[in-house]
Enzyme design. Structure first.
Site, mmCIF file in Angstrom:
data_model
loop_
_atom_site.group_PDB
_atom_site.id
_atom_site.type_symbol
_atom_site.label_atom_id
_atom_site.label_comp_id
_atom_site.label_asym_id
_atom_site.label_seq_id
_atom_site.Cartn_x
_atom_site.Cartn_y
_atom_site.Cartn_z
ATOM 1 N N ALA A 52 8.313 2.853 2.668
ATOM 2 C CA ALA A 52 9.237 3.879 3.156
ATOM 3 C C ALA A 52 10.604 3.256 3.396
ATOM 4 O O ALA A 52 10.830 2.080 3.103
ATOM 5 C CB ALA A 52 8.688 4.508 4.439
ATOM 6 N N ILE A 77 12.246 2.489 6.133
ATOM 7 C CA ILE A 77 12.399 1.520 7.217
ATOM 8 C C ILE A 77 11.427 0.347 7.081
ATOM 9 O O ILE A 77 11.764 -0.793 7.388
ATOM 10 C CB ILE A 77 12.178 2.210 8.591
ATOM 11 C CG1 ILE A 77 13.191 3.335 8.786
ATOM 12 C CG2 ILE A 77 12.282 1.203 9.721
ATOM 13 C CD1 ILE A 77 14.626 2.878 8.884
ATOM 14 N N ALA A 78 10.231 0.612 6.603
ATOM 15 C CA ALA A 78 9.206 -0.438 6.561
ATOM 16 C C ALA A 78 8.249 -0.189 5.405
ATOM 17 O O ALA A 78 8.292 0.862 4.758
ATOM 18 C CB ALA A 78 8.441 -0.470 7.882
ATOM 19 N N GLN A 79 7.379 -1.169 5.148
ATOM 20 C CA GLN A 79 6.306 -0.971 4.183
ATOM 21 C C GLN A 79 5.045 -1.642 4.712
ATOM 22 O O GLN A 79 5.105 -2.463 5.622
ATOM 23 C CB GLN A 79 6.682 -1.486 2.803
ATOM 24 C CG GLN A 79 6.773 -2.982 2.621
ATOM 25 C CD GLN A 79 7.226 -3.338 1.204
ATOM 26 O OE1 GLN A 79 8.019 -2.635 0.575
ATOM 27 N NE2 GLN A 79 6.729 -4.454 0.697
ATOM 28 N N VAL A 80 3.893 -1.278 4.132
ATOM 29 C CA VAL A 80 2.622 -1.760 4.658
ATOM 30 C C VAL A 80 1.835 -2.494 3.581
ATOM 31 O O VAL A 80 1.898 -2.154 2.396
ATOM 32 C CB VAL A 80 1.777 -0.604 5.236
ATOM 33 C CG1 VAL A 80 2.469 0.017 6.431
ATOM 34 C CG2 VAL A 80 1.499 0.459 4.186
ATOM 35 N N LEU A 109 0.843 -1.201 0.000
ATOM 36 C CA LEU A 109 0.000 0.000 0.000
ATOM 37 C C LEU A 109 0.876 1.248 0.000
ATOM 38 O O LEU A 109 0.558 2.257 -0.634
ATOM 39 C CB LEU A 109 -0.909 -0.016 1.235
ATOM 40 C CG LEU A 109 -1.855 1.175 1.411
ATOM 41 C CD1 LEU A 109 -2.886 1.201 0.290
ATOM 42 C CD2 LEU A 109 -2.549 1.108 2.772
ATOM 43 N N ALA A 110 1.995 1.189 0.731
ATOM 44 C CA ALA A 110 2.970 2.284 0.781
ATOM 45 C C ALA A 110 4.302 1.691 1.222
ATOM 46 O O ALA A 110 4.346 0.661 1.892
ATOM 47 C CB ALA A 110 2.521 3.371 1.754
ATOM 48 N N LYS A 168 2.244 -3.711 8.954
ATOM 49 C CA LYS A 168 3.468 -2.946 8.701
ATOM 50 C C LYS A 168 4.662 -3.815 9.070
ATOM 51 O O LYS A 168 4.772 -4.288 10.199
ATOM 52 C CB LYS A 168 3.474 -1.662 9.535
ATOM 53 C CG LYS A 168 4.687 -0.776 9.300
ATOM 54 C CD LYS A 168 4.529 0.554 10.027
ATOM 55 C CE LYS A 168 5.687 1.489 9.751
ATOM 56 N NZ LYS A 168 5.505 2.810 10.406
ATOM 57 N N ASP A 180 6.100 13.464 14.275
ATOM 58 C CA ASP A 180 6.365 13.226 12.856
ATOM 59 C C ASP A 180 5.095 13.529 12.061
ATOM 60 O O ASP A 180 4.654 12.741 11.225
ATOM 61 C CB ASP A 180 6.810 11.776 12.645
ATOM 62 C CG ASP A 180 7.539 11.582 11.319
ATOM 63 O OD1 ASP A 180 8.003 12.575 10.740
ATOM 64 O OD2 ASP A 180 7.654 10.431 10.865
#
Length: 522
Positions: A132, A134-137, A129-130, A156, A291
């Site tokens: 980044a 450090i991580a993705q979902v 879905l997205a 996540k 953030d």
């Protein structure tokens, strides 16, 4: 350095040379040696001479990858260290990177859960879905065997091997940071090692997704049933260091102003609530989402006349103690009242600047820097810029950088930009002043006394109920101690008599001996 460090260092230096970042180096005996060595090894020149230094720096960090992107994002908030043209460019760094393979994500998730995904979930989408740095979902729904059957969730998961990448790059960052003070005298003021330490702490926190879960649970509890902010529900039974599972939300990205307006959103109220949410987190809860960039904030599309924010990604949070909150509130109120002497006194009383600071000079320094700000209407004055000006003046009087205030300034910068993007006529001071003044009123006077009394009342009731027993025990202990002191005193007196008796006996024996000796001589 190990071979892998040299390989990574080679990549970093090469990238910096291609973008001309080395042009920022001062000219001295250290940098001449560095420049000469780079010329021999690389034979590379700036290939982007048509671009500004800030843009070149941003592009170089993007090319170096996730760890350096996040470093640039953090440095963009340190406007006490960098000029605006650099800080503004770094603020444009986007934490969006190419997604890793969905099959690998599935493996990572099942490894964390210890069983196939289908044990709990269905409709797992291997397309992220997205994604980044450090991580993705990924999205899924609870299967029919779960209490929340059919409920949509987001999983996540950390990037594979991200820990290794971060460790290697941080090691190099520390080595580079230790050299900066040698390259330029100004480098000591930048405190590069401390900056990297601060960055490392933030980064390490993001590597443990359980922290994000705990932060989200706390923020959700703080704003339970609030019309201003909604935090998605977390599912702790599925949360691990490398994986968290949360409720999926649907909202309008806060940066999509046209869609918000088309939905009939009350933009003025939405902008004001952004400021209210921020100050509520800071002064009521001492715990704030640090953030809050547009990618992490959405607006509930339902009841647009009474708009509600939705906040996600709670990996970075800030905490303030009572001391910090009072400093901020009094400094802001004093600034807007143009009471620069009080601003100066607050810095000294807080212990952030030395006690021997000349208050008159300190006051005048604040006046010279801050007074021109009032050339603008109050509605156009930036809170974040005020805070930055206060920090810049205080730094000249040996104020130590306060990490928690750096996070707060960054968040305030986001909130201001967001509020004025949504509703350009937003008067932040008009929105925030009643909040600040009310909080200060609660810290002193009758309100403060009443609040403290209510907080302490259960403790006093407990102590009062136990008073007779405690008093009896205290008297008994006092009686025991008194007897022990009496016994000790008597023992000491007896010991003091022994030397006198011994002396008398010795004297008597000596006298008798002399008398006997005189008789024998005669």
């Amino acid at each position: 350095m190990q071979l892998k460090d040299f390989k990574r260092l080679y990549k970093i230096v090469k990238t910096f040379l291609i973008y001309g970042i080395n042009e920022a180096l001062p000219h001295n005996r250290y940098t001449r040696a560095v420049s000469y060595g780079c010329s021999l090894l690389f034979w590379l020149r700036n290939q982007h001479t048509d671009k500004t230094f800030g843009l070149r720096l941003r592009l170089a960090l993007q090319e170096l990858g996730p760890v350096w992107i996040k470093l640039g994002q953090m440095l963009s908030t340190r406007r006490d260290l960098f000029p605006p043209e650099i800080a503004d460019e770094l603020a444009l760094l986007q934490d969006q990177v190419e997604a890793f393979d969905g099959k690998l994500a599935r493996q990572q998730i099942e490894q964390a859960l210890g069983a196939p995904l289908e044990t709990w979930f269905e409709n797992f989408d291997e397309n992220a879905l997205a994604s980044a740095s450090i991580a993705q979902v990924h999205t899924a729904t609870f299967n029919s065997q779960q209490e929340c059957a059919g409920k949509e969730v987001v999983l996540k998961v950390l990037r594979p091997n991200i820990q290794k990448v971060i460790d290697e790059d941080l090691s190099l960052m520390y080595k580079l940071a230790m050299w900066i003070p040698r390259l330029k005298a100004e480098g000591r003021r930048l405190r590069p090692v401390e900056v990297v330490q601060e960055y490392e702490k933030t980064l390490r926190d993001e590597l443990d997704l359980r922290r994000e879960m705990a932060n989200a649970i706390q923020l959700r509890a703080n704003f339970e049933n609030s019309p201003m902010l909604y935090i998605p529900e977390m599912y702790p039974q599925f949360c691990h260091k490398t994986l968290i599972v949360m409720e999926r939300i649907y909202g309008i990205p806060v940066s999509n102003v046209s869609e918000l307006e088309a939905n009939g959103t009350n933009m003025k109220l939405l902008a004001e609530r952004g400021v209210q949410v921020f100050f509520t987190q800071v002064f009521r809860d001492s715990f704030f989402h640090a953030d809050m960039h547009p990618g992490n904030i959405f607006v509930n599309p339902e009841h647009p006349e009474d708009p509600q924010y939705i906040g996600i990604d709670c990996g970075i949070v800030g905490r303030l103690n009572e001391h910090d909150k009072r400093y901020l509130a009094e400094s802001f109120v004093a600034f807007f009242n143009r009471d620069y002497r009080r601003v100066a006194q607050m810095h000294v009383e807080s212990g952030w600047t030395p006690q021997n600071t000349n208050i008159d000079n300190f006051e005048q320094a604040f006046r010279e820097v801050c007074e021109p700000i009032f050339a603008k209407p109050l509605s156009e004055i930036s809170f974040a810029q005020v805070l930055l000006n206060l920090f810049n003046v205080a730094r000249e009087y040996n104020m130590e950088v306060q990490p928690q205030l750096v996070l707060l300034q960054k968040t305030l910068l986001y909130i201001e930009g967001l509020g004025r993007q949504l509703y350009p006529q937003l008067d932040l001071w008009d929105t925030a002043k009643p909040f600040l003044q009310n909080w200060l009123d609660e810290q002193v006077g009758i309100k403060a006394f009443s609040k403290t009394f209510k907080q302490k009342l259960p403790y006093w009731r407990e102590q009062l109920a136990e008073l007779p027993e405690n008093l009896t025990e205290a008297l008994l202990q006092q009686k025991i101690i008194a007897k022990e002191l009496t016994d000790i005193n008597q023992t000491l007196k007896r010991k003091q008599k022994i030397p006198h008796i011994t002396s008398f006996t010795m004297g008597l024996l000596c006298g008798l001996g002399i008398w006997l000796l005189s008789k024998l001589v005669c």
